[in-house]
Write a protein that holds these residues in place. Structure first.
Motif, PDB file in Angstrom:
ATOM      1  N   ARG A  82      50.093  -8.376 -11.432  1.00  8.44           N
ATOM      2  CA  ARG A  82      50.670  -9.067 -10.396  1.00  8.44           C
ATOM      3  C   ARG A  82      49.933 -10.074  -9.784  1.00  8.44           C
ATOM      4  O   ARG A  82      48.540  -9.989  -9.887  1.00  8.44           O
ATOM      5  CB  ARG A  82      50.695  -7.843  -9.255  1.00  8.44           C
ATOM      6  N   VAL A  83      50.463 -11.080  -9.069  1.00  4.94           N
ATOM      7  CA  VAL A  83      49.777 -11.965  -8.326  1.00  4.94           C
ATOM      8  C   VAL A  83      50.358 -12.165  -7.093  1.00  4.94           C
ATOM      9  O   VAL A  83      51.287 -12.006  -6.924  1.00  4.94           O
ATOM     10  CB  VAL A  83      50.031 -13.630  -9.017  1.00  4.94           C
ATOM     11  N   TRP A  84      49.280 -12.123  -6.063  1.00  5.79           N
ATOM     12  CA  TRP A  84      49.742 -12.533  -4.576  1.00  5.79           C
ATOM     13  C   TRP A  84      48.915 -13.881  -4.103  1.00  5.79           C
ATOM     14  O   TRP A  84      47.979 -13.954  -4.528  1.00  5.79           O
ATOM     15  CB  TRP A  84      49.250 -11.311  -3.460  1.00  5.79           C
ATOM     16  N   LEU A  85      49.842 -14.484  -3.363  1.00  2.00           N
ATOM     17  CA  LEU A  85      49.268 -15.833  -2.910  1.00  2.00           C
ATOM     18  C   LEU A  85      49.051 -15.790  -1.412  1.00  2.00           C
ATOM     19  O   LEU A  85      49.872 -15.266  -0.559  1.00  2.00           O
ATOM     20  CB  LEU A  85      50.169 -17.135  -3.376  1.00  2.00           C
ATOM     21  N   GLY A  86      48.082 -16.061  -0.886  1.00  2.00           N
ATOM     22  CA  GLY A  86      47.928 -16.310   0.801  1.00  2.00           C
ATOM     23  C   GLY A  86      47.114 -14.999   1.214  1.00  2.00           C
ATOM     24  O   GLY A  86      46.875 -14.104   0.468  1.00  2.00           O
ATOM     25  N   VAL A  87      47.074 -15.173   2.522  1.00  2.00           N
ATOM     26  CA  VAL A  87      46.324 -14.006   3.377  1.00  2.00           C
ATOM     27  C   VAL A  87      47.249 -12.891   3.106  1.00  2.00           C
ATOM     28  O   VAL A  87      48.381 -13.333   3.666  1.00  2.00           O
ATOM     29  CB  VAL A  87      45.688 -14.223   4.418  1.00  2.00           C
ATOM     30  N   ARG A  88      47.007 -11.677   3.090  1.00  2.00           N
ATOM     31  CA  ARG A  88      47.941 -10.663   3.262  1.00  2.00           C
ATOM     32  C   ARG A  88      47.138  -9.470   4.220  1.00  2.00           C
ATOM     33  O   ARG A  88      46.053  -9.138   3.811  1.00  2.00           O
ATOM     34  CB  ARG A  88      48.298  -9.794   2.044  1.00  2.00           C
ATOM     35  N   PRO A  89      47.758  -8.558   4.845  1.00  2.00           N
ATOM     36  CA  PRO A  89      46.989  -7.607   5.402  1.00  2.00           C
ATOM     37  C   PRO A  89      46.460  -6.446   4.527  1.00  2.00           C
ATOM     38  O   PRO A  89      47.317  -6.338   3.554  1.00  2.00           O
ATOM     39  CB  PRO A  89      48.246  -6.985   6.719  1.00  2.00           C
ATOM     40  N   ALA A  90      45.363  -6.037   4.794  1.00  2.00           N
ATOM     41  CA  ALA A  90      44.838  -4.930   3.995  1.00  2.00           C
ATOM     42  C   ALA A  90      45.930  -3.769   3.843  1.00  2.00           C
ATOM     43  O   ALA A  90      46.198  -3.329   2.485  1.00  2.00           O
ATOM     44  CB  ALA A  90      43.945  -4.190   4.595  1.00  2.00           C
ATOM     45  N   LYS A  91      46.563  -3.337   4.835  1.00  2.00           N
ATOM     46  CA  LYS A  91      47.783  -2.083   4.626  1.00  2.00           C
ATOM     47  C   LYS A  91      48.714  -2.834   3.494  1.00  2.00           C
ATOM     48  O   LYS A  91      49.196  -1.606   2.712  1.00  2.00           O
ATOM     49  CB  LYS A  91      48.330  -1.914   5.765  1.00  2.00           C
ATOM     50  N   ARG A  92      49.123  -3.867   3.635  1.00  2.00           N
ATOM     51  CA  ARG A  92      50.245  -4.556   2.590  1.00  2.00           C
ATOM     52  C   ARG A  92      49.520  -4.389   1.073  1.00  2.00           C
ATOM     53  O   ARG A  92      50.164  -3.975   0.281  1.00  2.00           O
ATOM     54  CB  ARG A  92      50.582  -5.783   3.121  1.00  2.00           C
ATOM     55  N   ILE A  93      48.406  -5.078   1.021  1.00  2.00           N
ATOM     56  CA  ILE A  93      47.770  -4.895  -0.389  1.00  2.00           C
ATOM     57  C   ILE A  93      47.733  -3.508  -0.794  1.00  2.00           C
ATOM     58  O   ILE A  93      47.836  -3.179  -1.947  1.00  2.00           O
ATOM     59  CB  ILE A  93      46.452  -5.662  -0.316  1.00  2.00           C
ATOM     60  N   ILE A  94      47.115  -2.748   0.079  1.00  2.00           N
ATOM     61  CA  ILE A  94      46.848  -1.249  -0.409  1.00  2.00           C
ATOM     62  C   ILE A  94      47.979  -0.578  -0.714  1.00  2.00           C
ATOM     63  O   ILE A  94      48.103   0.082  -2.095  1.00  2.00           O
ATOM     64  CB  ILE A  94      46.243  -0.641   0.837  1.00  2.00           C
ATOM     65  N   ALA A  95      49.229  -1.218  -0.123  1.00  2.00           N
ATOM     66  CA  ALA A  95      50.616  -0.480  -0.306  1.00  2.00           C
ATOM     67  C   ALA A  95      51.179  -1.002  -1.733  1.00  2.00           C
ATOM     68  O   ALA A  95      51.618  -0.276  -2.579  1.00  2.00           O
ATOM     69  CB  ALA A  95      51.841  -0.662   0.708  1.00  2.00           C
ATOM     70  N   ASP A  96      50.898  -2.139  -1.698  1.00  2.00           N
ATOM     71  CA  ASP A  96      51.518  -3.025  -3.144  1.00  2.00           C
ATOM     72  C   ASP A  96      50.588  -2.463  -4.395  1.00  2.00           C
ATOM     73  O   ASP A  96      51.144  -2.168  -5.229  1.00  2.00           O
ATOM     74  CB  ASP A  96      51.266  -4.339  -3.037  1.00  2.00           C
ATOM     75  N   VAL A  97      49.515  -2.399  -4.221  1.00  2.00           N
ATOM     76  CA  VAL A  97      48.462  -1.915  -5.414  1.00  2.00           C
ATOM     77  C   VAL A  97      48.907  -0.216  -5.476  1.00  2.00           C
ATOM     78  O   VAL A  97      49.049   0.051  -6.738  1.00  2.00           O
ATOM     79  CB  VAL A  97      47.009  -2.158  -5.064  1.00  2.00           C
ATOM     80  N   GLY A  98      48.642   0.450  -4.487  1.00  2.03           N
ATOM     81  CA  GLY A  98      49.363   1.853  -4.825  1.00  2.03           C
ATOM     82  C   GLY A  98      50.415   2.085  -5.537  1.00  2.03           C
ATOM     83  O   GLY A  98      50.686   2.992  -6.254  1.00  2.03           O
ATOM     84  N   GLU A  99      51.593   1.223  -4.903  1.00  3.24           N
ATOM     85  CA  GLU A  99      52.776   1.231  -5.690  1.00  3.24           C
ATOM     86  C   GLU A  99      52.833   1.068  -7.100  1.00  3.24           C
ATOM     87  O   GLU A  99      53.400   1.771  -8.083  1.00  3.24           O
ATOM     88  CB  GLU A  99      53.703   0.328  -4.989  1.00  3.24           C
ATOM     89  N   LEU A 100      51.945  -0.048  -7.506  1.00  2.05           N
ATOM     90  CA  LEU A 100      51.698  -0.393  -8.905  1.00  2.05           C
ATOM     91  C   LEU A 100      51.000   0.866  -9.672  1.00  2.05           C
ATOM     92  O   LEU A 100      51.145   1.224 -10.755  1.00  2.05           O
ATOM     93  CB  LEU A 100      50.967  -1.454  -9.106  1.00  2.05           C
ATOM     94  N   LEU A 101      50.208   1.427  -9.109  1.00  2.00           N
ATOM     95  CA  LEU A 101      49.243   2.709  -9.679  1.00  2.00           C
ATOM     96  C   LEU A 101      50.329   3.753  -9.878  1.00  2.00           C
ATOM     97  O   LEU A 101      49.891   4.436 -10.833  1.00  2.00           O
ATOM     98  CB  LEU A 101      47.901   2.747  -8.693  1.00  2.00           C
ATOM     99  N   SER A 102      51.214   3.921  -8.977  1.00  7.09           N
ATOM    100  CA  SER A 102      51.996   5.064  -9.221  1.00  7.09           C
ATOM    101  C   SER A 102      52.961   5.115 -10.293  1.00  7.09           C
ATOM    102  O   SER A 102      53.504   5.974 -10.845  1.00  7.09           O
ATOM    103  CB  SER A 102      52.722   5.276  -7.961  1.00  7.09           C
ATOM    104  N   GLU A 103      53.054   3.647 -10.686  1.00 10.35           N
ATOM    105  CA  GLU A 103      54.139   3.434 -11.720  1.00 10.35           C
ATOM    106  C   GLU A 103      53.609   3.682 -13.231  1.00 10.35           C
ATOM    107  O   GLU A 103      54.173   3.638 -14.243  1.00 10.35           O
ATOM    108  CB  GLU A 103      54.406   2.006 -11.876  1.00 10.35           C
ATOM    109  N   GLU A 104      52.154   4.043 -13.242  1.00  9.70           N
ATOM    110  CA  GLU A 104      51.434   4.327 -14.562  1.00  9.70           C
ATOM    111  C   GLU A 104      52.074   5.415 -15.157  1.00  9.70           C
ATOM    112  O   GLU A 104      52.285   6.747 -14.571  1.00  9.70           O
ATOM    113  CB  GLU A 104      49.932   4.607 -14.271  1.00  9.70           C
TER     114      GLU A 104
END
Length: 104
Positions: A82-104
């Motif tokens: 995954r690629v993200w551009l620009g500043v994102r809030p920590a909560k959003r990054i944590i949620a996005d990464v968590g979602e990807l991890l749960s897909e394993e």
């Protein structure tokens, strides 16, 4: 992370690697510093968090084709997930990464 440590930092961890590309003289990149510290605090152990200083690491920047700052990439086993551009809030990054991890 540096050009010299890239292979060790990205290819050897047993967990995905979240890389933040930024520059010390870039305002949005500066804002991302605190965000990445929070992401590392929450996701530490599940994800390896690394920061790349773009002016000092031209090989890594070229490898991933980074043209905008800040840029975040998530790698699993050295493969781009995954690629993200620009500043994102920590909560959003944590949620996005968590979602990807749960897909394993």
């Amino acid at each position: 992370m540096t050009d010299r440590s890239y292979d060790r930092d990205v290819l050897t961890p047993d967990v995905p690697v979240l890389i933040a590309f930024g520059a010390p003289d870039d305002g949005p990149s500066k804002a991302l510093g605190g965000v990445m510290a929070e992401v590392d605090r929450v996701l530490g152990g599940k994800v390896e968090v690394a920061v790349v200083n773009v002016p000092e690491c031209p090989e890594i920047v070229a490898k991933w084709g980074v043209t905008r700052l800040p840029t975040l990439i998530l790698l699993k086993d050295g493969v781009l997930e995954r690629v993200w551009l620009g500043v994102r809030p920590a909560k959003r990054i944590i949620a996005d990464v968590g979602e990807l991890l749960s897909e394993e």
